[in-house]
Design a protein around this motif. Structure first.
Motif, short mmCIF file in Angstrom:
data_model
loop_
_atom_site.label_atom_id
_atom_site.label_comp_id
_atom_site.label_asym_id
_atom_site.label_seq_id
_atom_site.Cartn_x
_atom_site.Cartn_y
_atom_site.Cartn_z
N GLN A 11 -7.46 3.99 -4.20
CA GLN A 11 -6.74 3.78 -2.94
C GLN A 11 -7.34 4.61 -1.80
O GLN A 11 -7.44 4.14 -0.66
N MET A 41 -1.79 -5.86 -2.32
CA MET A 41 -1.12 -4.70 -2.91
C MET A 41 -1.67 -4.34 -4.28
O MET A 41 -1.01 -3.67 -5.06
N SER A 42 -2.87 -4.80 -4.58
CA SER A 42 -3.47 -4.48 -5.87
C SER A 42 -4.97 -4.33 -5.69
O SER A 42 -5.55 -4.85 -4.73
N SER A 43 -5.60 -3.63 -6.61
CA SER A 43 -7.04 -3.43 -6.59
C SER A 43 -7.59 -3.69 -7.98
O SER A 43 -6.96 -3.32 -8.97
N ASP A 102 -10.17 -3.06 -11.19
CA ASP A 102 -10.73 -1.83 -11.78
C ASP A 102 -12.16 -1.66 -11.27
O ASP A 102 -13.06 -2.40 -11.64
N GLU A 114 -5.92 -2.20 -2.29
CA GLU A 114 -4.68 -1.50 -1.95
C GLU A 114 -5.05 -0.16 -1.32
O GLU A 114 -5.73 0.67 -1.93
N HIS A 128 -0.11 1.99 -1.00
CA HIS A 128 0.23 2.54 -2.32
C HIS A 128 1.48 3.41 -2.23
O HIS A 128 2.34 3.38 -3.13
N LYS A 171 4.35 1.06 -2.02
CA LYS A 171 4.55 0.35 -3.27
C LYS A 171 5.19 1.24 -4.33
O LYS A 171 6.12 0.83 -5.03
N GLU A 208 8.88 0.03 -5.65
CA GLU A 208 8.97 -0.57 -6.98
C GLU A 208 9.59 0.36 -8.00
O GLU A 208 10.32 -0.07 -8.89
#
Length: 296
Positions: free
Chosen positions: A61, A214-216, A218, A240, A245, A248, A252
């Motif tokens: 991030q 909202m995601s990355s 690997d 993200e 982050h 999020k 969540e």
């Protein structure tokens, strides 16, 4: 005596306001750094997050935030500076330029969530790129262009007219005058605008939720193939950022140590902005001295 008393009171009031602003800033920074200082370890800064157990980090991030900053400034700085030069030196004073300035003012007042929805429609859907760093960079370019244009225009207009007239008197063309006289003299103001725009890139979250995602994946940091989905340098992969982050993790609530991760990420974000601002000001001062041979 009455004028001296009023002047003394005004001095005290303005000094108190300045002290209050500094105190608020110091208190805010102190609160963030105190809560997140215990998380500022090498593992936390370099390791990827783990949403299933405690102990994850924010390495990808942080890299995504820095990479997005570079992409955004590479796009927005030339556009903003070019538009500022045009508005200050080339644009005639008529209804068209007045309409352009009105559009810039309206664009600067748009909420970031609206810019994000515009980016979702144009840069994510219509281009077919999907959630990607490039979509986020273009959305943030729309977000930052009004600021860069107005600050660049004002910085160039604030250069003393005597410098421009002296350049014209020596027979130098208008473009050469802009490049060699006006831009070096306006450089401190332009650097300030770039720093403000960079701070907005670091802290922006709403627009990036709809564009960068909202995601990355690997990331493999030794993979330099720009077409690889795991390459950190691929501008068309989802990413993200640190601000996203933080949002999020807090919303969540899947990570057991969500509060600690959010506090640590916030501290890293503040320190990154602070270090970038100091570095940008040092570079601007050094470049100003090189271009003008003036010590400040």
């Amino acid at each position: 005596m009455r004028a001296k008393t009023i002047d003394r009171i005004a001095t005290y009031v303005l000094t108190g306001i300045a002290v209050l602003i500094i105190a608020v800033l110091v208190g805010l920074l102190g609160f963030i750094l105190t809560n997140g200082w215990h998380k500022l370890t090498f593992d936390f800064i370099t390791s990827p997050p783990d949403l299933l157990k405690a102990g994850g980090g924010v390495g990808p991030q942080l890299f995504n935030s820095l990479y997005l900053l570079v992409l955004t400034m590479l796009i927005s700085l030339p556009l903003g500076l070019g538009a500022g030069i045009y508005m200050a030196e080339y644009a005639p004073n008529n209804r068209i330029t007045q309409s352009i300035r009105l559009c810039i003012e309206v664009l600067s007042s748009l909420p970031s969530i609206v810019v994000g929805l515009f980016g979702l429609l144009v840069f994510v859907t219509m281009t077919g790129w999907g959630y990607s760093l490039m979509s986020g960079a273009l959305a943030l370019t729309v977000f930052n262009l009004p600021l860069l244009v107005r600050i660049s225009e004002d910085a160039i207009r604030n250069v003393p007219k005597s410098q421009k007239e002296a350049s014209f008197a020596l027979g130098i063309s208008k473009w050469r005058t802009v490049v060699t006289v006006l831009l070096p003299a306006a450089l401190p103001g332009i650097v300030t605008g770039a720093i403000l725009a960079s701070g907005r890139v670091f802290g922006e979250a709403a627009a990036l939720l709809f564009t960068a995602g909202m995601s990355s994946p690997d990331l493999i940091f030794h993979d330099f193939n720009l077409d690889s989905p795991t390459s950190p340098l691929n501008p068309f992969r989802p990413a993200e950022t640190l601000a996203v982050h933080i949002w999020k993790v807090n919303t969540e609530g899947l990570t057991p140590d969500a509060r600690d991760v959010a506090d640590g990420a916030a501290a890293i974000l503040v320190l990154a902005v602070l270090l970038f601002n100091l570095g940008a000001r040092w570079f601007g001062t050094w470049l100003f001295k090189k271009m003008t041979s003036v010590t400040r």
